[in-house]
Design a protein around this motif. Structure first.
Motif, short mmCIF file in Angstrom:
data_model
loop_
_atom_site.label_atom_id
_atom_site.label_comp_id
_atom_site.label_asym_id
_atom_site.label_seq_id
_atom_site.Cartn_x
_atom_site.Cartn_y
_atom_site.Cartn_z
N ILE A 1 -47.50 -33.89 11.71
CA ILE A 1 -48.01 -34.21 10.38
C ILE A 1 -47.00 -33.79 9.32
O ILE A 1 -46.75 -34.52 8.35
CB ILE A 1 -49.36 -33.51 10.13
CG1 ILE A 1 -50.45 -34.10 11.03
CG2 ILE A 1 -49.77 -33.63 8.66
CD1 ILE A 1 -50.80 -35.53 10.75
N ALA A 2 -46.41 -32.61 9.49
CA ALA A 2 -45.40 -32.14 8.54
C ALA A 2 -44.21 -33.09 8.51
O ALA A 2 -43.66 -33.39 7.45
CB ALA A 2 -44.95 -30.73 8.91
N ALA A 3 -43.81 -33.59 9.68
CA ALA A 3 -42.70 -34.55 9.74
C ALA A 3 -43.08 -35.85 9.05
O ALA A 3 -42.28 -36.44 8.31
CB ALA A 3 -42.32 -34.81 11.20
N LEU A 4 -44.32 -36.30 9.27
CA LEU A 4 -44.78 -37.55 8.64
C LEU A 4 -44.74 -37.45 7.13
O LEU A 4 -44.34 -38.40 6.44
CB LEU A 4 -46.19 -37.87 9.11
CG LEU A 4 -46.87 -39.08 8.46
CD1 LEU A 4 -46.10 -40.36 8.78
CD2 LEU A 4 -48.32 -39.20 8.93
N LEU A 5 -45.11 -36.31 6.60
CA LEU A 5 -45.16 -36.14 5.15
C LEU A 5 -43.76 -36.23 4.53
O LEU A 5 -43.63 -36.56 3.34
CB LEU A 5 -45.81 -34.81 4.79
CG LEU A 5 -47.31 -34.73 5.11
CD1 LEU A 5 -47.85 -33.34 4.80
CD2 LEU A 5 -48.10 -35.80 4.35
N LEU A 6 -42.72 -35.98 5.33
CA LEU A 6 -41.35 -36.12 4.83
C LEU A 6 -40.97 -37.59 4.62
O LEU A 6 -40.00 -37.89 3.93
CB LEU A 6 -40.36 -35.47 5.80
CG LEU A 6 -40.44 -33.95 5.93
CD1 LEU A 6 -39.51 -33.45 7.03
CD2 LEU A 6 -40.12 -33.26 4.60
N ALA A 7 -41.73 -38.47 5.23
CA ALA A 7 -41.47 -39.92 5.09
C ALA A 7 -42.70 -40.63 4.54
O ALA A 7 -42.85 -41.84 4.71
CB ALA A 7 -41.07 -40.52 6.43
N GLU A 8 -43.58 -39.91 3.87
CA GLU A 8 -44.86 -40.47 3.44
C GLU A 8 -44.69 -41.71 2.56
O GLU A 8 -45.38 -42.72 2.77
CB GLU A 8 -45.67 -39.41 2.67
CG GLU A 8 -47.00 -39.92 2.17
CD GLU A 8 -47.80 -38.85 1.44
OE1 GLU A 8 -48.86 -39.19 0.89
OE2 GLU A 8 -47.37 -37.68 1.43
#
Length: 205
Positions: free
Chosen positions: A185-192
């Motif tokens: 989820i933290a990684a996804l938020l970097l490319a949100e």
């Protein structure tokens, strides 16, 4: 698409350098490409041409199917801004490297595409090396390949849901709920923002 993003009004090529690449998903893509360069180089040195092609092709299709879709909207932005400049810098570097990786296998196609924006022959150009990609990754020790993985996975799920519902890929998604590990989820938020634009997502939950 890549050449269209870096063409100036007078037809000249205006491309940000590798140092412009700052977005995590752009750096993740280039980090993966650097690994492909290493693997393909070793395979060619060992006369394992099938392995070199397999690794290069696998990256190329993921690049086209996932990465291009994820950064397409951002790449259309104002090149004076950091986000669009990062996308364009990553795109042009990836194109230059991939053309040279594919040149021994697709000599005529790569020569033609190379001539559209580079002087000389692709077959006289230096073989790509990890060091060429390095400036885009310098001072970014926390390059996380999972940024690209999870963004691609989520976009793939959005596409499948639209296909199942017989909706256009341009149909907006009112709410997208993502359940995963805290790290992903933290990684996804970097490319949100890129995932929102590519999937037409209005709200993340």
């Amino acid at each position: 698409f890549v050449l269209g993003r870096i063409a100036g009004g007078d037809g000249t090529v205006v491309s940000p350098g590798p140092e412009a690449v700052t977005a995590p998903i752009d750096r993740a893509m280039l980090a993966r490409l650097a690994d492909v360069v290493d693997e393909a180089t070793v395979a060619f040195e060992e006369f394992d041409y099938a392995r070199a092609l397999e690794r290069t092709e696998a990256f190329f299709w993921a690049f086209c199917d996932d990465y291009l879709e994820l950064v397409k909207t951002r790449a259309y932005g104002d090149p004076a801004e950091a986000g669009p400049a990062s996308a364009r810098g990553a795109l042009v570097l990836a194109l230059a490297v991939q053309l040279r990786l594919l040149a021994p296998i697709l000599p005529f196609v790569t020569e033609e595409v190379w001539s559209w924006w580079q002087a000389g022959s692709v077959h006289n150009a230096p073989w790509p090396e990890r060091e060429e990609i390095g400036p885009a990754l310098a001072d970014h020790a926390a390059v996380t390949a999972s940024v690209l993985d999870v963004a691609s996975d989520v976009l793939g799920q959005v596409r499948r849901a639209k296909t199942t519902a017989k909706r256009s890929m341009r149909s907006p998604v009112a709410v997208l709920t993502v359940a995963d590990t805290s790290e992903r989820i933290a990684a996804l938020l970097l490319a949100e923002d890129d995932v929102r634009d590519a999937g037409g997502v209005m709200t993340f939950v």
